[in-house]
Design a protein around this motif. Sequence first.
Motif, PDB file in Angstrom:
ATOM      1  N   GLN A 196     -58.871 -44.497 -21.848  1.00  0.00           N
ATOM      2  CA  GLN A 196     -59.100 -43.426 -20.893  1.00  0.00           C
ATOM      3  C   GLN A 196     -60.611 -43.189 -20.820  1.00  0.00           C
ATOM      4  O   GLN A 196     -61.213 -42.828 -21.835  1.00  0.00           O
ATOM      5  CB  GLN A 196     -58.393 -42.139 -21.344  1.00  0.00           C
ATOM      6  CG  GLN A 196     -56.918 -42.315 -21.664  1.00  0.00           C
ATOM      7  CD  GLN A 196     -56.093 -42.661 -20.457  1.00  0.00           C
ATOM      8  OE1 GLN A 196     -56.149 -41.971 -19.459  1.00  0.00           O
ATOM      9  NE2 GLN A 196     -55.349 -43.749 -20.544  1.00  0.00           N
ATOM     10  N   PRO A 197     -61.235 -43.385 -19.659  1.00  0.00           N
ATOM     11  CA  PRO A 197     -62.687 -43.191 -19.568  1.00  0.00           C
ATOM     12  C   PRO A 197     -63.107 -41.789 -20.025  1.00  0.00           C
ATOM     13  O   PRO A 197     -62.499 -40.797 -19.630  1.00  0.00           O
ATOM     14  CB  PRO A 197     -62.970 -43.379 -18.077  1.00  0.00           C
ATOM     15  CG  PRO A 197     -61.817 -44.174 -17.562  1.00  0.00           C
ATOM     16  CD  PRO A 197     -60.631 -43.771 -18.390  1.00  0.00           C
ATOM     17  N   GLY A 198     -64.100 -41.745 -20.900  1.00  0.00           N
ATOM     18  CA  GLY A 198     -64.623 -40.477 -21.388  1.00  0.00           C
ATOM     19  C   GLY A 198     -63.761 -39.796 -22.432  1.00  0.00           C
ATOM     20  O   GLY A 198     -64.024 -38.669 -22.823  1.00  0.00           O
ATOM     21  N   ARG A 199     -62.702 -40.480 -22.903  1.00  0.00           N
ATOM     22  CA  ARG A 199     -61.773 -39.887 -23.865  1.00  0.00           C
ATOM     23  C   ARG A 199     -61.586 -40.846 -25.047  1.00  0.00           C
ATOM     24  O   ARG A 199     -61.653 -42.052 -24.879  1.00  0.00           O
ATOM     25  CB  ARG A 199     -60.406 -39.625 -23.235  1.00  0.00           C
ATOM     26  CG  ARG A 199     -60.410 -39.013 -21.880  1.00  0.00           C
ATOM     27  CD  ARG A 199     -60.355 -37.520 -21.755  1.00  0.00           C
ATOM     28  NE  ARG A 199     -59.445 -36.896 -22.685  1.00  0.00           N
ATOM     29  CZ  ARG A 199     -59.746 -35.723 -23.264  1.00  0.00           C
ATOM     30  NH1 ARG A 199     -60.868 -35.122 -23.011  1.00  0.00           N
ATOM     31  NH2 ARG A 199     -58.902 -35.171 -24.092  1.00  0.00           N
ATOM     32  N   THR A 200     -61.325 -40.285 -26.207  1.00  0.00           N
ATOM     33  CA  THR A 200     -61.045 -41.070 -27.405  1.00  0.00           C
ATOM     34  C   THR A 200     -59.718 -40.611 -27.981  1.00  0.00           C
ATOM     35  O   THR A 200     -59.486 -39.410 -28.106  1.00  0.00           O
ATOM     36  CB  THR A 200     -62.146 -40.874 -28.469  1.00  0.00           C
ATOM     37  OG1 THR A 200     -63.396 -41.274 -27.920  1.00  0.00           O
ATOM     38  CG2 THR A 200     -61.861 -41.686 -29.716  1.00  0.00           C
ATOM     39  N   ILE A 201     -58.862 -41.554 -28.318  1.00  0.00           N
ATOM     40  CA  ILE A 201     -57.599 -41.255 -28.997  1.00  0.00           C
ATOM     41  C   ILE A 201     -57.569 -42.098 -30.266  1.00  0.00           C
ATOM     42  O   ILE A 201     -57.886 -43.285 -30.248  1.00  0.00           O
ATOM     43  CB  ILE A 201     -56.378 -41.577 -28.115  1.00  0.00           C
ATOM     44  CG1 ILE A 201     -56.412 -40.742 -26.837  1.00  0.00           C
ATOM     45  CG2 ILE A 201     -55.080 -41.327 -28.889  1.00  0.00           C
ATOM     46  CD1 ILE A 201     -55.327 -41.094 -25.838  1.00  0.00           C
ATOM     47  N   MET A 202     -57.179 -41.445 -31.352  1.00  0.00           N
ATOM     48  CA  MET A 202     -57.044 -42.139 -32.633  1.00  0.00           C
ATOM     49  C   MET A 202     -55.729 -41.735 -33.273  1.00  0.00           C
ATOM     50  O   MET A 202     -55.213 -40.640 -33.029  1.00  0.00           O
ATOM     51  CB  MET A 202     -58.202 -41.773 -33.571  1.00  0.00           C
ATOM     52  CG  MET A 202     -59.566 -42.234 -33.077  1.00  0.00           C
ATOM     53  SD  MET A 202     -59.762 -44.021 -33.041  1.00  0.00           S
ATOM     54  CE  MET A 202     -59.955 -44.362 -34.786  1.00  0.00           C
ATOM     55  N   VAL A 203     -55.199 -42.639 -34.090  1.00  0.00           N
ATOM     56  CA  VAL A 203     -53.994 -42.341 -34.857  1.00  0.00           C
ATOM     57  C   VAL A 203     -54.305 -42.489 -36.345  1.00  0.00           C
ATOM     58  O   VAL A 203     -55.191 -43.253 -36.742  1.00  0.00           O
ATOM     59  CB  VAL A 203     -52.804 -43.249 -34.473  1.00  0.00           C
ATOM     60  CG1 VAL A 203     -52.456 -43.081 -33.005  1.00  0.00           C
ATOM     61  CG2 VAL A 203     -53.058 -44.701 -34.806  1.00  0.00           C
ATOM     62  N   ALA A 204     -53.573 -41.722 -37.146  1.00  0.00           N
ATOM     63  CA  ALA A 204     -53.605 -41.875 -38.599  1.00  0.00           C
ATOM     64  C   ALA A 204     -52.339 -42.630 -38.975  1.00  0.00           C
ATOM     65  O   ALA A 204     -51.245 -42.316 -38.492  1.00  0.00           O
ATOM     66  CB  ALA A 204     -53.635 -40.512 -39.281  1.00  0.00           C
ATOM     67  N   GLU A 205     -52.511 -43.624 -39.835  1.00  0.00           N
ATOM     68  CA  GLU A 205     -51.406 -44.483 -40.240  1.00  0.00           C
ATOM     69  C   GLU A 205     -51.333 -44.495 -41.764  1.00  0.00           C
ATOM     70  O   GLU A 205     -52.367 -44.527 -42.440  1.00  0.00           O
ATOM     71  CB  GLU A 205     -51.651 -45.886 -39.700  1.00  0.00           C
ATOM     72  CG  GLU A 205     -50.548 -46.871 -39.964  1.00  0.00           C
ATOM     73  CD  GLU A 205     -50.863 -48.218 -39.333  1.00  0.00           C
ATOM     74  OE1 GLU A 205     -50.141 -48.602 -38.406  1.00  0.00           O
ATOM     75  OE2 GLU A 205     -51.830 -48.873 -39.769  1.00  0.00           O
TER      76      GLU A 205
END
Length: 165
Positions: free
Chosen positions: A59-68
């Motif tokens: 997503q431009p201008g957005r960051t998504i992260m997951v914890a695993e």
Amino acid sequence: MVPSFTLRPPRPSDAEDLAILHVRCWREAYGHLLSEDFFTEERLDRRRRLWAMLTAAPQPGRTIMVAESDGEVVGFAGGGEPLDPEEASFGQNLSMLYLRRDFHGSGAGQALFDSVLPPGRAFLWVAKDNPRAQAFYRRNGFALDGAEDVLEDFGGITEARMVRH
């Protein structure tokens, strides 16, 4: 013992697990505020569609992260440019941060937060009746600014805006 975790960007193959986790975290965080009939298959299907879209392409201008942890997604966060242009003056936006209850206190929430929201001016919306989350955000420099919104499509929960200057 504090569970271990790693952070990474989400993959398309995570979409189903993220949808299920999203609803699980809602139940854990808001179960005392929402009736059981809120947690429908339709809500889960909407989360499936959302995560299919979010994991399909950056997503431009957005960051998504997951914890695993041990190959299982246990939390996620998203942040970046505000979704609503009218909120641009508040800086960056933390749009979501959810973590399984059994990982509270593990450091995963802070790591997710730090991975998606840079230092500086920022804002977020949090359930007004979620003191644990509000305390977490206060520790990260946020304060309530008095703005509130009732989410009629989310069981009538009132959310409050928090800002960091």
